[in-house]
Design a protein around this motif. Sequence first.
Motif, short mmCIF file in Angstrom:
data_model
loop_
_atom_site.label_atom_id
_atom_site.label_comp_id
_atom_site.label_asym_id
_atom_site.label_seq_id
_atom_site.Cartn_x
_atom_site.Cartn_y
_atom_site.Cartn_z
N MET A 199 -7.10 -6.11 -8.54
CA MET A 199 -7.67 -4.86 -9.05
C MET A 199 -6.93 -3.68 -8.43
O MET A 199 -6.79 -3.61 -7.21
N PRO A 200 -6.42 -2.76 -9.23
CA PRO A 200 -5.67 -1.63 -8.68
C PRO A 200 -6.52 -0.79 -7.72
O PRO A 200 -7.71 -0.59 -7.95
N GLU A 201 -5.89 -0.34 -6.64
CA GLU A 201 -6.58 0.46 -5.64
C GLU A 201 -6.61 1.94 -6.04
O GLU A 201 -7.57 2.64 -5.76
N HIS A 202 -5.56 2.41 -6.65
CA HIS A 202 -5.47 3.80 -7.07
C HIS A 202 -5.94 3.93 -8.52
O HIS A 202 -5.75 3.02 -9.31
N GLU B 91 -0.58 3.13 -11.94
CA GLU B 91 -1.07 3.77 -10.72
C GLU B 91 -0.16 4.91 -10.29
O GLU B 91 -0.61 5.90 -9.74
N ASP C 161 0.53 -1.93 -10.65
CA ASP C 161 -0.39 -2.31 -9.58
C ASP C 161 0.40 -2.35 -8.28
O ASP C 161 1.19 -3.27 -8.04
N TRP C 162 0.22 -1.33 -7.47
CA TRP C 162 0.99 -1.16 -6.23
C TRP C 162 0.82 -2.37 -5.31
O TRP C 162 1.79 -2.91 -4.79
N ASP C 163 -0.43 -2.81 -5.09
CA ASP C 163 -0.70 -3.90 -4.15
C ASP C 163 -0.08 -5.23 -4.60
O ASP C 163 0.35 -6.03 -3.78
#
Length: 142
Positions: free
Chosen positions: A1-4, A24, A58-60
Amino acid sequence: MPEHPLFSVSVVTPEGPAFEGEAEMIIVPGAAGEIGVLARHAPLIATLKAGSTRVYLDWDADDVREFATGPGFFQVLEDRAIALVDDAVPAGEIDDERARTQLEEAQAELERVERGESSADRWQLEQRIKHAENQLTVGGRS
């Protein structure tokens, strides 16, 4: 799940969109250096040089779409970022051999212009050289 939080991102060429979707973050090659934009960024307009444009879905998860993009313009307005560029080649689709051939042909034509043997447009040749060099740089990173 995207954080930003996600926002609308488009990378558009004269032939149509190279990327359209939610992301993101986007990082573009601004004329004065890289510009990174997240959701809710202040309005912005900037010129772009040839370089690497990266769209972080998705950065993570390190889910990134990278493109070798040509010069153009970048606009951020109301949770939407648009990069209008003269070309966008997905990093994974760069053909190094083809880019080297384009580079050599443009350099040879530019040398003919400088010797007075060709009336080709110098600026267009310089842009072709930059775009081929950019593809080789981005292709070497992917």
